[in-house]
Design an enzyme around this catalytic site. Structure first.
Site, PDB file in Angstrom:
ATOM      1  N   HIS A 140       0.805  -1.223   0.000  1.00 44.58           N
ATOM      2  CA  HIS A 140       0.000   0.000   0.000  1.00 44.58           C
ATOM      3  C   HIS A 140       0.839   1.275   0.000  1.00 44.58           C
ATOM      4  O   HIS A 140       1.899   1.344   0.611  1.00 44.58           O
ATOM      5  CB  HIS A 140      -0.934   0.014   1.215  1.00 44.58           C
ATOM      6  CG  HIS A 140      -0.202  -0.013   2.536  1.00 44.58           C
ATOM      7  ND1 HIS A 140       0.291   1.117   3.135  1.00 44.58           N
ATOM      8  CD2 HIS A 140       0.107  -1.041   3.353  1.00 44.58           C
ATOM      9  CE1 HIS A 140       0.867   0.803   4.285  1.00 44.58           C
ATOM     10  NE2 HIS A 140       0.778  -0.511   4.441  1.00 44.58           N
ATOM     11  N   ASP A 141       0.345   2.277  -0.701  1.00 46.65           N
ATOM     12  CA  ASP A 141       0.931   3.622  -0.736  1.00 46.65           C
ATOM     13  C   ASP A 141       2.320   3.652  -1.363  1.00 46.65           C
ATOM     14  O   ASP A 141       3.036   4.653  -1.224  1.00 46.65           O
ATOM     15  CB  ASP A 141       0.995   4.242   0.666  1.00 46.65           C
ATOM     16  CG  ASP A 141      -0.358   4.244   1.363  1.00 46.65           C
ATOM     17  OD1 ASP A 141      -1.290   4.837   0.816  1.00 46.65           O
ATOM     18  OD2 ASP A 141      -0.476   3.633   2.446  1.00 46.65           O
TER      19      ASP A 141
ATOM     20  N   GLY B 130       5.129  -1.349   2.520  1.00 47.76           N
ATOM     21  CA  GLY B 130       4.272  -0.182   2.402  1.00 47.76           C
ATOM     22  C   GLY B 130       5.035   1.129   2.378  1.00 47.76           C
ATOM     23  O   GLY B 130       6.067   1.280   3.034  1.00 47.76           O
TER      24      GLY B 130
END
Length: 270
Positions: A120-121, A138
């Protein structure tokens, strides 16, 4: 458009007329598939995934799934944004962002090999190669023209500088500066990525300036703050030198230490 009869495509998905959706693919709501993009087979595009032009996603890849973050609320609408001309191979897993303002992003002309994971991100720039079974945690930030070998693990919030090369099985716990090669567990800088810079067309005089910059940082006997002050006082007009200085100045995790860099040879021979 070509959509195989076994594929499941949500009515709200926007599929370009020249795109191809192969057998057993699943395309969820609020997905965009751009011009010329191909999903081979059994590919899943989760809600919030945006694919640009001329991408090819190979068998079994999963794009834009829920972040593996215990604080994430599944009702939050976030995105995975992928640019143009990317190859994403079998079994790759890429998760969307945790907040609307922090989408996971992938640029253009990248080659992401089988079973790699971008969490994520995360951010991947342009012209990046990621080899089999590499794990990018992440909120990582991968620059441009980076080569990441197989079985590499990059720590959460890690940054990987432009034109760097990460050797196989490296454990990355600090930021990797631009234009270098690193190796080990934990990884250390072992030299310049001269081959990568040559292939990218970086001129010999620029490569030599990069080498001289790292000699000041790693071999002058100055601490990092002093070395950066010295480099800034020299006011080099070369953008690559300024890129190195800026990378060190903006690091929050600290920058990977060196083991050996600069042997007195011209950088074109390293």
């Amino acid at each position: 458009m070509s959509i195989h009869p076994t594929a499941i495509v949500h009515p709200s998905a926007k599929i370009h007329e020249s795109a191809t959706i192969g057998p057993f693919c699943i395309v969820e709501a609020d997905v965009v598939v751009g011009e010329g993009t191909i999903l081979d087979s059994s590919v899943v595009l989760h809600s919030g995934t945006i694919l640009g032009k001329n991408n090819r996603i190979f068998h079994g890849a999963s794009m834009g799934g829920l972040p593996q973050d215990l604080s994430f609320k599944s009702e939050t609408k976030t995105q995975l944004i992928i640019g143009d001309n990317n190859l994403i191979r079998e079994g790759a897993i890429i998760h969307r962002g945790t907040k609307p303002e922090t989408p996971t992003t992938i640029g253009n002309n990248n080659y992401l090999m089988g079973n790699m994971h971008l969490a994520h991100d995360g951010k991947i720039g342009n012209h990046v190669i990621v080899v089999q079974n590499t794990i990018l945690a992440g909120v990582v930030d991968i620059g441009n023209y980076v080569f990441i070998s197989g079985l590499v693990a990059v720590h959460q919030f890690g940054r990987i500088g432009d034109y760097s090369m990460l050797a196989g099985c490296s454990k990355i716990v600090k930021d990797v500066p631009p234009y270098v090669t690193i190796d080990g567990n934990p990884a250390t800088v072992i030299g310049l990525n001269a081959v990568g810079m040559k292939r990218a067309g970086i001129a010999p005089e620029v490569r030599n300036a990069i080498k001289a910059t790292y000699k000041v940082i790693y071999h002058s006997g100055l601490n990092t703050k002093q070395a950066l002050a010295k480099l800034k006082s020299e006011n080099s007009p070369i953008p690559e030198v300024q890129n190195i200085i800026r990378f060190f100045e903006t690091s929050k995790r600290g920058v990977t230490d060196h083991r050996q860099i600069g042997s007195g040879k011209d950088s074109s021979d390293e």
